[in-house]
Every structure is written in structure tokens, then in C-alpha cells.
Design a protein around this motif. Structure first.
Motif, PDB file in Angstrom:
ATOM      1  N   LEU A  69       6.871   4.826   7.781  1.00 41.11           N
ATOM      2  CA  LEU A  69       7.514   5.415   6.600  1.00 41.11           C
ATOM      3  C   LEU A  69       7.269   6.918   6.589  1.00 41.11           C
ATOM      4  CD1 LEU A  69       6.554   2.804   3.835  1.00 41.11           C
ATOM      5  CD2 LEU A  69       8.700   2.988   5.096  1.00 41.11           C
ATOM      6  N   ILE A  70       8.329   7.683   6.362  1.00 43.42           N
ATOM      7  CA  ILE A  70       8.274   9.134   6.486  1.00 43.42           C
ATOM      8  C   ILE A  70       7.286   9.800   5.513  1.00 43.42           C
ATOM      9  CG2 ILE A  70      10.221   9.603   4.944  1.00 43.42           C
ATOM     10  CD1 ILE A  70      10.992  11.729   7.271  1.00 43.42           C
ATOM     11  N   ASP A  71       7.113   9.245   4.316  1.00 40.51           N
ATOM     12  CA  ASP A  71       6.243   9.879   3.326  1.00 40.51           C
ATOM     13  C   ASP A  71       4.773   9.472   3.430  1.00 40.51           C
ATOM     14  OD1 ASP A  71       7.983  11.599   1.786  1.00 40.51           O
ATOM     15  OD2 ASP A  71       9.008   9.769   1.178  1.00 40.51           O
ATOM     16  N   VAL A  72       4.441   8.602   4.381  1.00 44.40           N
ATOM     17  CA  VAL A  72       3.050   8.178   4.550  1.00 44.40           C
ATOM     18  C   VAL A  72       2.322   9.188   5.444  1.00 44.40           C
ATOM     19  CG1 VAL A  72       1.535   6.400   5.537  1.00 44.40           C
ATOM     20  CG2 VAL A  72       3.514   5.740   4.145  1.00 44.40           C
ATOM     21  N   ILE A  73       1.228   9.730   4.922  1.00 44.70           N
ATOM     22  CA  ILE A  73       0.443  10.733   5.641  1.00 44.70           C
ATOM     23  C   ILE A  73      -0.732  10.086   6.372  1.00 44.70           C
ATOM     24  CG2 ILE A  73      -0.884  12.879   5.403  1.00 44.70           C
ATOM     25  CD1 ILE A  73       2.124  13.062   4.490  1.00 44.70           C
ATOM     26  N   LYS A  74      -1.438   9.183   5.687  1.00 44.65           N
ATOM     27  CA  LYS A  74      -2.649   8.590   6.260  1.00 44.65           C
ATOM     28  C   LYS A  74      -2.855   7.188   5.695  1.00 44.65           C
ATOM     29  CE  LYS A  74      -7.523   9.724   6.990  1.00 44.65           C
ATOM     30  NZ  LYS A  74      -8.597  10.660   6.658  1.00 44.65           N
ATOM     31  N   VAL A  75      -3.327   6.267   6.546  1.00 43.43           N
ATOM     32  CA  VAL A  75      -3.631   4.895   6.144  1.00 43.43           C
ATOM     33  C   VAL A  75      -5.069   4.595   6.555  1.00 43.43           C
ATOM     34  CG1 VAL A  75      -3.026   2.449   6.428  1.00 43.43           C
ATOM     35  CG2 VAL A  75      -1.228   4.197   6.507  1.00 43.43           C
ATOM     36  N   VAL A  76      -5.875   4.119   5.613  1.00 41.89           N
ATOM     37  CA  VAL A  76      -7.282   3.798   5.903  1.00 41.89           C
ATOM     38  C   VAL A  76      -7.594   2.404   5.379  1.00 41.89           C
ATOM     39  CG1 VAL A  76      -9.688   4.442   5.496  1.00 41.89           C
ATOM     40  CG2 VAL A  76      -7.952   6.237   5.700  1.00 41.89           C
ATOM     41  N   ASN A  77      -8.116   1.544   6.262  1.00 39.74           N
ATOM     42  CA  ASN A  77      -8.570   0.217   5.840  1.00 39.74           C
ATOM     43  C   ASN A  77      -9.980   0.379   5.272  1.00 39.74           C
ATOM     44  OD1 ASN A  77      -9.383  -2.388   5.467  1.00 39.74           O
ATOM     45  ND2 ASN A  77      -9.127  -3.015   7.597  1.00 39.74           N
ATOM     46  N   LEU A  78     -10.080   0.439   3.954  1.00 41.93           N
ATOM     47  CA  LEU A  78     -11.367   0.652   3.295  1.00 41.93           C
ATOM     48  C   LEU A  78     -12.308  -0.532   3.481  1.00 41.93           C
ATOM     49  CD1 LEU A  78     -10.045   2.134  -0.063  1.00 41.93           C
ATOM     50  CD2 LEU A  78     -11.027   3.404   1.855  1.00 41.93           C
ATOM     51  N   SER A  79     -11.754  -1.713   3.709  1.00 46.04           N
ATOM     52  CA  SER A  79     -12.557  -2.932   3.813  1.00 46.04           C
ATOM     53  C   SER A  79     -13.489  -2.933   5.017  1.00 46.04           C
ATOM     54  CB  SER A  79     -11.651  -4.154   3.875  1.00 46.04           C
ATOM     55  OG  SER A  79     -10.815  -4.180   2.749  1.00 46.04           O
ATOM     56  N   THR A  80     -13.223  -2.080   5.999  1.00 50.92           N
ATOM     57  CA  THR A  80     -14.073  -2.037   7.196  1.00 50.92           C
ATOM     58  C   THR A  80     -15.224  -1.053   7.041  1.00 50.92           C
ATOM     59  OG1 THR A  80     -12.723  -0.322   8.242  1.00 50.92           O
ATOM     60  CG2 THR A  80     -12.125  -2.629   8.692  1.00 50.92           C
ATOM     61  N   MET A  81     -15.318  -0.387   5.880  1.00 49.75           N
ATOM     62  CA  MET A  81     -16.337   0.640   5.657  1.00 49.75           C
ATOM     63  C   MET A  81     -17.091   0.359   4.365  1.00 49.75           C
ATOM     64  SD  MET A  81     -13.886   3.881   6.176  1.00 49.75           S
ATOM     65  CE  MET A  81     -12.491   3.737   7.253  1.00 49.75           C
ATOM     66  N   PRO A  82     -18.273   0.973   4.229  1.00 54.56           N
ATOM     67  CA  PRO A  82     -18.941   0.876   2.922  1.00 54.56           C
ATOM     68  C   PRO A  82     -18.062   1.553   1.873  1.00 54.56           C
ATOM     69  CG  PRO A  82     -20.415   1.807   4.593  1.00 54.56           C
ATOM     70  CD  PRO A  82     -19.047   1.726   5.202  1.00 54.56           C
ATOM     71  N   MET A  83     -17.792   0.864   0.769  1.00 53.06           N
ATOM     72  CA  MET A  83     -16.893   1.431  -0.236  1.00 53.06           C
ATOM     73  C   MET A  83     -17.350   1.076  -1.636  1.00 53.06           C
ATOM     74  SD  MET A  83     -13.485  -0.950  -0.325  1.00 53.06           S
ATOM     75  CE  MET A  83     -13.587  -2.699  -0.626  1.00 53.06           C
ATOM     76  N   VAL A  84     -16.821   1.828  -2.575  1.00 51.90           N
ATOM     77  CA  VAL A  84     -17.000   1.533  -3.996  1.00 51.90           C
ATOM     78  C   VAL A  84     -15.620   1.141  -4.499  1.00 51.90           C
ATOM     79  CG1 VAL A  84     -17.548   2.485  -6.266  1.00 51.90           C
ATOM     80  CG2 VAL A  84     -18.893   3.167  -4.264  1.00 51.90           C
ATOM     81  N   SER A  85     -15.533  -0.021  -5.142  1.00 51.43           N
ATOM     82  CA  SER A  85     -14.246  -0.434  -5.713  1.00 51.43           C
ATOM     83  C   SER A  85     -14.454  -0.785  -7.178  1.00 51.43           C
ATOM     84  CB  SER A  85     -13.656  -1.613  -4.945  1.00 51.43           C
ATOM     85  OG  SER A  85     -14.433  -2.770  -5.131  1.00 51.43           O
ATOM     86  N   ARG A  86     -13.458  -0.466  -7.982  1.00 51.08           N
ATOM     87  CA  ARG A  86     -13.526  -0.740  -9.413  1.00 51.08           C
ATOM     88  C   ARG A  86     -12.164  -1.190  -9.915  1.00 51.08           C
ATOM     89  NH1 ARG A  86     -17.999  -0.705  -8.382  1.00 51.08           N
ATOM     90  NH2 ARG A  86     -19.725   0.487  -9.233  1.00 51.08           N
ATOM     91  N   GLU A  87     -12.233  -1.950 -10.977  1.00 49.25           N
ATOM     92  CA  GLU A  87     -11.044  -2.419 -11.671  1.00 49.25           C
ATOM     93  C   GLU A  87     -11.372  -2.371 -13.157  1.00 49.25           C
ATOM     94  OE1 GLU A  87      -8.191  -6.415 -11.716  1.00 49.25           O
ATOM     95  OE2 GLU A  87      -9.860  -6.312 -10.318  1.00 49.25           O
TER      96      GLU A  87
END
Length: 161
Positions: A69-87
């Protein structure tokens, strides 16, 4: 193995980008469990956090398709790294005056907050990971959940990544 993955997608802040990204998922038969979109640290760019279910091969396909897709700059799979997620969730629950102390006990235990009280119900705000939101919701169900609104997951990698 099928599991949830959080993917961060940096995109140009343009009309129609969200539709193109969600359309890509639909055309390929991938389900979006949740999606959040907002401004990023860079002017003119937005960050999407998409939670989807799939195996490693499915995730690889999603990444490849997103980069087309032309407007996509970067894609990162956060699940493979230590991350903080909130909802965040707002939960309107039935609460007769006699039940309120019990509900308030749950609210305190989960470090949630009561943000509105009516004559027959109260609104609870809870912030945390998806499991925390699910657990809070499960404990409030016996009182009668009248309405529920969830934001979906937002996430970032931890530390200096």
C-alpha cells in the motif's frame, strides 16, 4: 499456531488510508480483532495498532501486503518484542444502592474508576491490558452489564527499541 499479534503500522495521514488498510485485511480473509488509529510523533503521519489472529506465515503475508500500500511507511510486529499494551473500557453496570459497595470493591481492586453514577446504574472506567479488561467485565456481568465500549489495543515497544 494461531495467536493474537499486535502490528504497528506507520502511515501517511491521508483520507482513505484506514479504508485501504482494512480493505486489504477483508480481501485476504484476515480478521481484525481491534484497530486503533491516531497521530504519531511525526507531523503528517498516523500510527495504527492492529490486533489480528494468525500463525507466523499469516503474519508474514499481512506484512508483505501492507507494504504494497502506497501510504504505508513502516510495519512492525510488536508481538515479537517486549511491549506495553493498553486498552480502555467504559462499562455501564446496573447497581441498586445496596450493591454499590460490592461494585466499588471490584473497582478498587482493579484500580479502575467510577466515572458516572445514576439512580439505577454506574459507569466504570478500566484501563489495562486486554486480560484485565476481560476479567473486570466477567466480574461485573452478574450485576448486569447494560452497555460496553472498548477502545481496542494500543501498544509500543518497551525501552530503547
Amino acid at each position: 499456531m494461531m495467536m493474537n499479534h499486535a502490528i504497528a503500522v506507520l502511515v501517511n495521514d491521508q483520507p482513505g488510508v484506514l479504508q485501504r488498510v482494512s480493505g486489504l485485511f477483508g480481501r485476504r480473509g484476515f480478521n481484525i480483532e481491534s484497530i486503533t488509529v491516531g497521530q504519531s510523533e511525526e507531523p503528517g503521519l498516523s500510527r495504527m495498532v492492529i490486533v489480528t489472529k494468525g500463525d507466523d506465515h499469516t503474519l508474514e503475508q499481512i506484512e508483505k501486503q501492507l507494504y504494497k500500500l502506497i501510504d504505508v511507511i513502516k510495519v512492525v510486529n510488536l508481538s515479537t518484542m517486549p511491549m506495553v499494551s493498553r486498552e480502555l473500557a467504559l462499562i455501564k453496570v446496573k447497581s441498586e444502592p445496596a450493591e454499590r459497595p460490592e461494585i466499588m470493591g471490584l473497582v478498587e481492586t482493579f484500580r479502575a474508576a467510577v466515572v458516572d453514577i445514576g439512580t439505577k446504574n454506574m459507569m466504570v472506567q478500566v484501563v489495562g491490558d486486554t486480560d484485565k479488561i476481560d476479567a473486570m467485565l466477567e466480574l461485573l456481568k452478574p450485576y448486569g452489564v447494560q452497555e460496553l465500549s472498548r477502545t481496542g489495543v494500543t501498544a509500543m515497544t518497551r525501552g530503547n527499541l
